[in-house]
Design a protein around this motif. Structure first.
Motif, PDB file in Angstrom:
ATOM      1  N   ILE A 196     -54.741  27.294  15.276  1.00 48.18           N
ATOM      2  CA  ILE A 196     -55.206  26.699  14.015  1.00 48.18           C
ATOM      3  C   ILE A 196     -55.313  27.812  12.971  1.00 48.18           C
ATOM      4  O   ILE A 196     -55.794  28.897  13.267  1.00 48.18           O
ATOM      5  N   VAL A 197     -54.874  27.526  11.745  1.00 47.53           N
ATOM      6  CA  VAL A 197     -55.069  28.473  10.645  1.00 47.53           C
ATOM      7  C   VAL A 197     -55.855  27.743   9.561  1.00 47.53           C
ATOM      8  O   VAL A 197     -55.581  26.584   9.256  1.00 47.53           O
ATOM      9  N   GLU A 198     -56.853  28.406   9.002  1.00 48.80           N
ATOM     10  CA  GLU A 198     -57.690  27.741   7.992  1.00 48.80           C
ATOM     11  C   GLU A 198     -57.532  28.319   6.599  1.00 48.80           C
ATOM     12  O   GLU A 198     -57.824  27.671   5.613  1.00 48.80           O
ATOM     13  N   GLU A 199     -57.110  29.587   6.551  1.00 51.16           N
ATOM     14  CA  GLU A 199     -57.025  30.253   5.245  1.00 51.16           C
ATOM     15  C   GLU A 199     -55.576  30.451   4.846  1.00 51.16           C
ATOM     16  O   GLU A 199     -54.726  30.724   5.706  1.00 51.16           O
ATOM     17  N   GLY A 200     -55.314  30.350   3.554  1.00 49.70           N
ATOM     18  CA  GLY A 200     -53.966  30.640   3.068  1.00 49.70           C
ATOM     19  C   GLY A 200     -53.842  30.268   1.603  1.00 49.70           C
ATOM     20  O   GLY A 200     -54.551  29.388   1.114  1.00 49.70           O
ATOM     21  N   ASP A 201     -52.970  30.969   0.889  1.00 46.09           N
ATOM     22  CA  ASP A 201     -52.686  30.637  -0.504  1.00 46.09           C
ATOM     23  C   ASP A 201     -51.346  29.921  -0.626  1.00 46.09           C
ATOM     24  O   ASP A 201     -51.162  29.073  -1.479  1.00 46.09           O
ATOM     25  N   VAL A 202     -50.404  30.315   0.239  1.00 42.05           N
ATOM     26  CA  VAL A 202     -49.084  29.670   0.235  1.00 42.05           C
ATOM     27  C   VAL A 202     -48.684  29.415   1.679  1.00 42.05           C
ATOM     28  O   VAL A 202     -48.912  30.254   2.548  1.00 42.05           O
ATOM     29  N   LEU A 203     -48.104  28.237   1.908  1.00 40.97           N
ATOM     30  CA  LEU A 203     -47.736  27.874   3.281  1.00 40.97           C
ATOM     31  C   LEU A 203     -46.302  27.350   3.335  1.00 40.97           C
ATOM     32  O   LEU A 203     -45.918  26.507   2.525  1.00 40.97           O
ATOM     33  N   TRP A 204     -45.541  27.862   4.287  1.00 39.60           N
ATOM     34  CA  TRP A 204     -44.238  27.289   4.608  1.00 39.60           C
ATOM     35  C   TRP A 204     -44.469  26.346   5.782  1.00 39.60           C
ATOM     36  O   TRP A 204     -44.937  26.793   6.843  1.00 39.60           O
ATOM     37  N   LEU A 205     -44.147  25.074   5.614  1.00 38.06           N
ATOM     38  CA  LEU A 205     -44.455  24.094   6.651  1.00 38.06           C
ATOM     39  C   LEU A 205     -43.178  23.459   7.178  1.00 38.06           C
ATOM     40  O   LEU A 205     -42.390  22.900   6.409  1.00 38.06           O
ATOM     41  N   GLU A 206     -42.976  23.521   8.480  1.00 44.77           N
ATOM     42  CA  GLU A 206     -41.770  22.895   9.050  1.00 44.77           C
ATOM     43  C   GLU A 206     -41.930  21.372   9.057  1.00 44.77           C
ATOM     44  O   GLU A 206     -43.051  20.856   9.001  1.00 44.77           O
ATOM     45  N   SER A 207     -40.821  20.635   9.102  1.00 45.50           N
ATOM     46  CA  SER A 207     -40.923  19.181   8.997  1.00 45.50           C
ATOM     47  C   SER A 207     -39.902  18.445   9.875  1.00 45.50           C
ATOM     48  O   SER A 207     -39.577  17.289   9.600  1.00 45.50           O
TER      49      SER A 207
END
Ligand SMILES: [Zn+2]
Ligand SMILES: [Zn+2]
Length: 538
Positions: free
Chosen positions: A201-212
């Motif tokens: 689990i990741v909770e912190e971030g400003d930019v996220l690349w998300l697979e789909s």
């Protein structure tokens, strides 16, 4: 800092993103495009960087659509570090060399065709030797270890639960005196997968690349999937038939070995021959056994109980072509697991040729089938498929078992995103077929109100413009957009306009008042913009 989306953008394969901070340039993933001639051309195209100018490649996992172009980059002068987990390095050792051999065979075949047509010859994308040479640049890191890479830049790899050694990558950068965090989901695993742990689990971030990949689909539960597989195998046993399972050499094959092994040991299945007919899968299985520290608790417990979860009573590994051919002479009912997973290359093609036309045979599809592949045509219900230049009738029972997927489904993806706490989070949805990425993008935006986009191939972005404000302006050179995104954009514009016309017509027919001032104004603005653009072109 600047980024450019070089792959996995509105498509599943070719994952690669270029990141640039000051004079430092690096890639996250360096994958090969797969799935037909047109998209595979991109593997040959000139990149928007010099390989020698890259400082490092952060590699999420060993799958070829993420790692497959690394040997090409090394061949072109890359001398930086490839940073990944140890299990990823072990897997890349066999997978990249295998990929090099495939490239050599492919080039030889093309050249033979070329010679007959009186054309010149071209070399392979890279050779097995190039692949072997590239391994010396790999530097393994541990999960959860924070690794400083340069001034104001550090990274951490966390378990993505997708395949052995797979990682999501967190990157911290100093921008304009502030620390910003970028997260790459990598390929996100399905929870409850055999062998590997659930995704972190990741909770912190400003930019996220998300697979789909499966952003529009829900998988069946693991329990249901296992039951379905057992039923298929039992039916095959009753009819003295074979079950053919095209499987990716890494993870899917081991999951099947694990599942069948558990069932045979518990007595749910009688001991039957299970052929693992893929030299790469055999090597990969050995690597799995060597990296048992990556296993989940359940698998660890089987190990500490003195059993090997990857050894089945009755398992037959076939390395040579002769051994592979001998499988067809075995008249006993059984299971054949072979690669490639998308039925496009490798020994699976022989098994499909042998079994697709037989009514009593079963073909079980357990992995993702990209557009344009033989596997996809079978799943889509083709009556015949072409193998080795011959039309083969599809008479066998075709089953698709999504529950063995190594990718999170829509619910899994949304659950994972739900842990992010920063309301300003910006998301780039990637690694999916266009319409699926767009669908997930919409869902994420509606549900969490994060700023989300589905980037185009070769699109460029500047990140953290706020933080950059205090910094001296850098001249941004306006580069011509590549042809494809422009034509795609124009097509989309045409379609939107046609839809708008249709909608207005429909509403008018229904007697609705379409003369709304707000619409007038907005359409007027669009019209004006287009006219301005037109003038600019004169
Ligand atoms: Zn993958
Ligand atoms: Zn992938």
């Amino acid at each position: 800092m600047r980024v450019e989306f070089l792959g996995g953008a509105r498509t599943v394969t070719g994952s690669a993103t270029l990141l640039e901070k000051g004079s430092l340039k690096w890639l996250v993933d360096c994958g090969m495009f797969q799935g037909g001639k047109e998209i595979e051309e991109r593997n040959w195209k000139i990149q928007p960087y010099q390989a020698k100018d890259l400082s490092f490649i952060l590699l999420t996992h060993a799958h070829i659509d993420h790692s497959g172009l690394i040997p090409k980059l090394v061949k072109e002068g890359f001398r930086g570090k490839v940073i990944c987990t140890k299990a990823t390095l072990d897997l890349c050792e066999v997978m990249l060399q295998d990929s090099g051999r495939i490239q050599e065979v492919e080039a030889e075949w093309q050249n033979r065709k070329g010679r007959r047509a009186g054309k010149g010859e071209a070399g392979p994308l890279y050779t097995a030797e190039d692949a072997e040479k590239s391994l010396r640049y790999f530097q393994p890191v541990s999960y959860n270890e924070t690794v400083p890479l340069a001034d104001g830049l550090k990274v951490r790899f966390q378990d993505a639960g997708h395949i052995l050694g797979s990682a999501m990558i967190e990157i911290w950068v100093q921008e304009g005196g502030e620390e910003k965090k970028i997260v790459f989901s990598g390929d996100l695993g399905n929870s409850d997968q055999p062998i590997v742990r659930d995704p972190s689990i990741v909770e912190e971030g400003d930019v996220l690349w998300l697979e789909s990949t499966y952003g529009n689909r829900l998988h069946k539960s693991k329990e249901e999937t296992v039951q379905e597989l057992l039923k298929i195998v039992q039916e095959a046993i009753a009819h003295r038939a074979k079950v053919v399972i095209p499987a990716f050499a890494v993870e899917r094959t081991q999951d099947i070995i694990y599942t069948l092994g558990q069932s045979i040991r518990s007595g749910a299945l009688p001991p039957i021959p299970v052929y693992i007919d893929s030299p790469l899968a055999i090597s990969a299985t050995e690597i799995f056994k060597k990296n048992s520290d990556c296993f989940d608790r359940e698998t660890q417990e089987i190990l500490s109980g003195g059993e090997n979860p990857l050894d089945i009573p009755g398992i037959i590994y076939t390395r040579t072509t002769e051994e592979s051919k001998a499988i067809n002479e075995d008249s006993r009912p059984g299971v054949i697991v072979s690669a490639s997973g998308m039925c496009d290359s490798g020994r699976i093609k022989h098994h499909l040729k042998h079994h697709l036309w037989r009514e009593e045979s079963h073909i079980v599809i357990i992995g993702y089938q990209a557009e344009g592949t033989v596997g996809r045509r079978i799943v889509d219900g083709a009556k015949t498929v072409r193998l080795f230049g011959e039309e083969i009738a599809v008479n066998a029972h075709i089953h698709t078992l999504g529950g063995f997927s190594a990718h999170a489904d829509q619910k899994g993806l949304l659950d994972w995103v739900s842990h992010f706490r920063n309301p300003q989070l910006e998301i780039f949805v990637n690694h999916g077929e266009e319409k699926i990425s767009v669908e997930l993008n919409q869902l994420v935006s509606e549900r969490f109100h994060f700023k989300t986009t589905v980037p185009q191939w070769r699109e460029k972005r500047v990140l953290f413009t706020e933080a950059e404000k205090g910094m001296p302006e850098r001249e941004v050179k306006e580069e011509p957009p590549t042809e494809e995104p422009l034509s795609v954009l124009l097509n989309r514009l045409d379609r939107t306009y046609k839809r708008l016309r249709r909608k207005l017509k429909r509403e008018k027919k229904r007697g609705e008042d379409v003369d709304r001032p707000r619409w007038w104004r907005q359409l007027g603005e669009v019209h004006q913009k287009l006219e301005e653009l037109e003038k600019e072109m004169d």
